[in-house]
Enzyme design. Structure first.
Site, PDB file in Angstrom:
ATOM      1  N   ASP A 172       0.858  -1.179   0.000  1.00 57.02           N
ATOM      2  CA  ASP A 172       0.000   0.000   0.000  1.00 57.02           C
ATOM      3  C   ASP A 172       0.902   1.240   0.000  1.00 57.02           C
ATOM      4  O   ASP A 172       1.052   1.932   1.001  1.00 57.02           O
ATOM      5  CB  ASP A 172      -0.962   0.000   1.194  1.00 57.02           C
ATOM      6  CG  ASP A 172      -2.062   1.044   1.028  1.00 57.02           C
ATOM      7  OD1 ASP A 172      -2.083   1.723  -0.026  1.00 57.02           O
ATOM      8  OD2 ASP A 172      -2.887   1.189   1.951  1.00 57.02           O
ATOM      9  N   HIS A 190       3.264   6.661   5.547  1.00 61.33           N
ATOM     10  CA  HIS A 190       4.080   5.730   6.337  1.00 61.33           C
ATOM     11  C   HIS A 190       4.571   4.498   5.562  1.00 61.33           C
ATOM     12  O   HIS A 190       5.151   3.597   6.169  1.00 61.33           O
ATOM     13  CB  HIS A 190       3.411   5.348   7.664  1.00 61.33           C
ATOM     14  CG  HIS A 190       2.008   4.827   7.592  1.00 61.33           C
ATOM     15  ND1 HIS A 190       0.995   5.328   8.367  1.00 61.33           N
ATOM     16  CD2 HIS A 190       1.455   3.864   6.859  1.00 61.33           C
ATOM     17  CE1 HIS A 190      -0.128   4.670   8.112  1.00 61.33           C
ATOM     18  NE2 HIS A 190       0.129   3.774   7.193  1.00 61.33           N
ATOM     19  N   ASN A 191       4.333   4.459   4.246  1.00 58.55           N
ATOM     20  CA  ASN A 191       4.913   3.396   3.404  1.00 58.55           C
ATOM     21  C   ASN A 191       5.535   4.047   2.176  1.00 58.55           C
ATOM     22  O   ASN A 191       4.830   4.298   1.197  1.00 58.55           O
ATOM     23  CB  ASN A 191       3.829   2.435   2.884  1.00 58.55           C
ATOM     24  CG  ASN A 191       3.267   1.510   3.943  1.00 58.55           C
ATOM     25  OD1 ASN A 191       3.779   1.430   5.051  1.00 58.55           O
ATOM     26  ND2 ASN A 191       2.211   0.807   3.591  1.00 58.55           N
ATOM     27  N   SER A 218      -4.994   8.263  20.331  1.00 62.83           N
ATOM     28  CA  SER A 218      -4.084   8.493  19.218  1.00 62.83           C
ATOM     29  C   SER A 218      -3.365   9.793  19.565  1.00 62.83           C
ATOM     30  O   SER A 218      -3.801  10.510  20.466  1.00 62.83           O
ATOM     31  CB  SER A 218      -4.857   8.652  17.912  1.00 62.83           C
ATOM     32  OG  SER A 218      -5.501   7.436  17.572  1.00 62.83           O
ATOM     33  N   ASN A 261      -7.932  -2.142   7.860  1.00 63.34           N
ATOM     34  CA  ASN A 261      -7.244  -1.276   8.814  1.00 63.34           C
ATOM     35  C   ASN A 261      -7.485   0.211   8.557  1.00 63.34           C
ATOM     36  O   ASN A 261      -7.172   1.044   9.386  1.00 63.34           O
ATOM     37  CB  ASN A 261      -5.749  -1.555   8.736  1.00 63.34           C
ATOM     38  CG  ASN A 261      -5.240  -1.512   7.304  1.00 63.34           C
ATOM     39  OD1 ASN A 261      -6.019  -1.543   6.354  1.00 63.34           O
ATOM     40  ND2 ASN A 261      -3.943  -1.418   7.141  1.00 63.34           N
ATOM     41  N   HIS A 294       4.545   4.421  13.235  1.00 63.00           N
ATOM     42  CA  HIS A 294       3.386   4.883  12.447  1.00 63.00           C
ATOM     43  C   HIS A 294       2.081   4.581  13.141  1.00 63.00           C
ATOM     44  O   HIS A 294       1.013   4.835  12.614  1.00 63.00           O
ATOM     45  CB  HIS A 294       3.411   4.253  11.064  1.00 63.00           C
ATOM     46  CG  HIS A 294       2.827   2.861  10.998  1.00 63.00           C
ATOM     47  ND1 HIS A 294       3.166   1.868  11.876  1.00 63.00           N
ATOM     48  CD2 HIS A 294       1.926   2.319  10.147  1.00 63.00           C
ATOM     49  CE1 HIS A 294       2.491   0.765  11.558  1.00 63.00           C
ATOM     50  NE2 HIS A 294       1.733   1.014  10.521  1.00 63.00           N
ATOM     51  N   PRO A 313      -1.573   7.063  15.269  1.00 63.14           N
ATOM     52  CA  PRO A 313      -2.866   6.498  15.652  1.00 63.14           C
ATOM     53  C   PRO A 313      -2.668   5.290  16.563  1.00 63.14           C
ATOM     54  O   PRO A 313      -1.626   4.619  16.480  1.00 63.14           O
ATOM     55  CB  PRO A 313      -3.481   6.088  14.311  1.00 63.14           C
ATOM     56  CG  PRO A 313      -2.333   5.871  13.394  1.00 63.14           C
ATOM     57  CD  PRO A 313      -1.210   6.758  13.872  1.00 63.14           C
ATOM     58  N   GLY A 314      -3.647   5.032  17.440  1.00 63.45           N
ATOM     59  CA  GLY A 314      -3.536   3.897  18.366  1.00 63.45           C
ATOM     60  C   GLY A 314      -4.404   2.743  17.924  1.00 63.45           C
ATOM     61  O   GLY A 314      -3.953   1.769  17.346  1.00 63.45           O
ATOM     62  N   CYS A 365       0.471   4.794   1.840  1.00 61.87           N
ATOM     63  CA  CYS A 365      -0.517   4.723   2.918  1.00 61.87           C
ATOM     64  C   CYS A 365      -0.089   5.703   4.014  1.00 61.87           C
ATOM     65  O   CYS A 365       1.105   5.876   4.266  1.00 61.87           O
ATOM     66  CB  CYS A 365      -0.603   3.309   3.471  1.00 61.87           C
ATOM     67  SG  CYS A 365      -1.983   3.092   4.602  1.00 61.87           S
TER      68      CYS A 365
HETATM   69  P1  5GP Z   1      -1.174   0.013   9.269  1.00 66.28           P
HETATM   70  O1  5GP Z   1      -2.384  -0.829   9.191  1.00 66.28           O
HETATM   71  O2  5GP Z   1      -1.104   1.053   8.252  1.00 66.28           O
HETATM   72  O3  5GP Z   1       0.089  -0.781   9.361  1.00 66.28           O
HETATM   73  O4  5GP Z   1      -1.206   0.711  10.674  1.00 66.28           O
HETATM   74  C1  5GP Z   1      -1.812   1.872  11.021  1.00 66.28           C
HETATM   75  C2  5GP Z   1      -1.865   2.020  12.520  1.00 66.28           C
HETATM   76  O5  5GP Z   1      -3.115   2.620  12.814  1.00 66.28           O
HETATM   77  C3  5GP Z   1      -1.890   0.714  13.323  1.00 66.28           C
HETATM   78  O6  5GP Z   1      -0.603   0.324  13.696  1.00 66.28           O
HETATM   79  C4  5GP Z   1      -2.758   1.033  14.530  1.00 66.28           C
HETATM   80  O7  5GP Z   1      -1.981   1.401  15.653  1.00 66.28           O
HETATM   81  C5  5GP Z   1      -3.579   2.223  14.093  1.00 66.28           C
HETATM   82  N1  5GP Z   1      -5.013   1.907  13.943  1.00 66.28           N
HETATM   83  C6  5GP Z   1      -5.575   0.832  13.347  1.00 66.28           C
HETATM   84  N2  5GP Z   1      -6.918   0.922  13.368  1.00 66.28           N
HETATM   85  C7  5GP Z   1      -7.219   2.090  13.996  1.00 66.28           C
HETATM   86  C8  5GP Z   1      -8.450   2.776  14.295  1.00 66.28           C
HETATM   87  O8  5GP Z   1      -9.558   2.325  14.005  1.00 66.28           O
HETATM   88  N3  5GP Z   1      -8.348   3.976  14.919  1.00 66.28           N
HETATM   89  C9  5GP Z   1      -7.143   4.528  15.264  1.00 66.28           C
HETATM   90  N4  5GP Z   1      -7.129   5.721  15.864  1.00 66.28           N
HETATM   91  N5  5GP Z   1      -5.980   3.910  14.992  1.00 66.28           N
HETATM   92  C10 5GP Z   1      -6.011   2.715  14.360  1.00 66.28           C
HETATM   93 MN    MN Z   2      -2.841   0.931   4.018  1.00 68.96          MN
HETATM   94 MN    MN Z   3      -1.350   2.286   6.743  1.00 68.20          MN
END
Ligand code: 5GP
Ligand code: MN
Ligand code: MN
Length: 390
Positions: free
Chosen positions: A71, A260-261, A299, A151, A316, A292-293, A74
């Site tokens: 992605d 972040h990618n 977050s 996600n 990230h 984000p958390g 992203c």
């Molecule tokens: P990725 O999926 O891009 O690797 O990670 C994005 C980050 O977003 C994750 O590591 C997680 O900490 C955070 N995240 C995932 N889903 C949610 C969500 O619904 N709300 C928030 N605030 N953060 C999220």
């Molecule tokens: Mn993504």
């Molecule tokens: Mn992402």
């Protein structure tokens, strides 16, 4: 931060516990002949394809598609609104309108978005320099301003600065996926035919940056980074319009938007390098970042400290604690829903399959922040009010 030595360059880790697979992947990167100085692993790290999510690797002369990820571009966009509260009944209406207005999951627009909303191709689309985008551009117009699945999220949050914030996490949709796949195949072909022999199990197939394929990858990857940002911008303007509809007095601060990618050409430890950030973001001195958390935790808006040891990067997110399947198996649906209900979050957990995105699937974001105090400082703590997932 702690350091692990290898036969080649060291690994610097901002986490205490690392599983065997993730450790093996960073060791492969450290022993990969083109990486420079050290490999950095952010506190939200977990295993990925070839390179861990949360990894930062600087290379000299080559680019590794798997070290950017599928992605491409992203990232997260955040906007502070002038609102200081939203009534729960209003919030429900806003969520419903977001769901109606923005295509979620695999959905895209029924009609193409105006071409002028797409990132500028600057040089005319040319088959030779942007082969994948030349093919995918028209389809991209149906994808611009769509969230994607899993996600990715749109969240309305309360900040400890007294303001309501809007946050969107999304990427480059199908365009990025196509580019990642196309060039990873070319990298595999190059590996077979002429590149240095590296264990194919490492999944770190690379392209020389001076080769046609390598430089085309870089150009198309950079286009994807801009496309992903335009995608988030488009969605954010719709969310802002929905908010402004319910409260015409609402105003919106300039957005913060971070990827972040991606890979970028930078200078670190005496060399011009290509920094690959895969599930890691830039944290230059005083730069604004977003961590984000999860839908059930805080977050953060953060300020970068520009630490050279992380190649001026930070985590990230909170990062996964449980893989998707593992989360569905181990987490309890009723308990996760109860947890979100107690926190008063309008959430996105309905079925067992949604458990892979539950709060319990992610690491403790507070711990993740504690582990990187030398990389970033918190500026705003955000609490989720409502979340829409793809
Ligand atoms: P990725 O999926 O891009 O690797 O990670 C994005 C980050 O977003 C994750 O590591 C997680 O900490 C955070 N995240 C995932 N889903 C949610 C969500 O619904 N709300 C928030 N605030 N953060 C999220
Ligand atoms: Mn993504
Ligand atoms: Mn992402």
């Amino acid at each position: 931060m702690r350091i692990i030595t290898t036969e080649r360059i060291p690994i610097k880790l901002w986490l205490d516990n690392i599983d065997r697979e993730t450790l093996q992947q960073v060791k492969n990167l450290a022993n990969f002949p083109f990486t420079h100085h050290h490999i950095a692993l952010m506190p939200d790290a977990h295993v990925g394809y070839g390179m861990p999510i949360g990894g930062v690797a600087a290379t000299i002369g080559v680019v590794i598609p798997n070290a950017v990820g599928v992605d491409i571009g992203c990232g997260v966009r955040a906007v502070r609104t002038s609102l200081t509260s939203i009534e729960p009944s209003e919030l429900k209406k806003i969520v419903a309108r977001i769901r109606e207005t923005i295509p979620l999951g695999f959905n895209h627009h029924k009609k193409p978005r105006p071409a002028k909303l797409m990132p500028d191709l600057s040089t005319a689309i040319s088959e030779s320099s942007l082969p994948v985008i030349a093919r995918e551009f028209e389809k991209g117009r149906y994808q611009l301003g769509t969230l994607g699945g899993g996600n990715h999220f749109i969240e309305i949050q309360m900040g400890n600065d007294g303001h309501i914030w809007l946050m969107i996490h999304s990427g480059s949709r199908n365009i990025g996926y196509r580019i990642a796949g196309y060039y990873n195949q070319l990298a595999k072909d190059f590996h077979k035919s002429g590149g240095l022999k590296i264990d194919p199990k490492w999944q770190l197939d690379y392209l020389p940056i001076c080769s046609t394929n390598g430089s085309n990858y870089f150009t198309e990857m950079e286009y994807c980074v801009r496309f992903a940002a335009a995608n988030r911008k488009e969605m954010m303007s719709r969310v802002c319009a929905i908010i402004a509809d319910t409260d015409p007095t609402a105003t919106f601060a300039p957005a913060v938007d971070i990827a972040h990618n991606y890979a970028s050409k930078e200078h670190h430890f005496g060399e011009d390098v290509i920094v690959h950030r895969k599930g890691a973001t830039k944290a230059v001195k005083d730069g604004i970042g977003i961590i984000p958390g999860s839908q059930g935790s805080n977050s953060f808006i953060v300020k970068g400290l520009g630490a050279p040891e992380s190649f001026m990067s930070c985590s990230h997110g909170a990062g996964r604690k449980l893989g998707r399947k593992q989360a569905r198996r181990q987490l309890n649906l009723a308990r996760e829903i109860e947890f979100l209900k107690k926190r008063g979050v309008i959430h996105a957990i309905r079925h067992k399959k949604d458990l892979d995105e539950a709060a319990g699937a992610y690491k403790d974001v507070h711990e993740v922040l504690e582990n990187q105090q030398d990389l970033v400082e918190k500026t705003v703590t955000l609490s989720p009010l409502a979340v829409v997932k793809g």
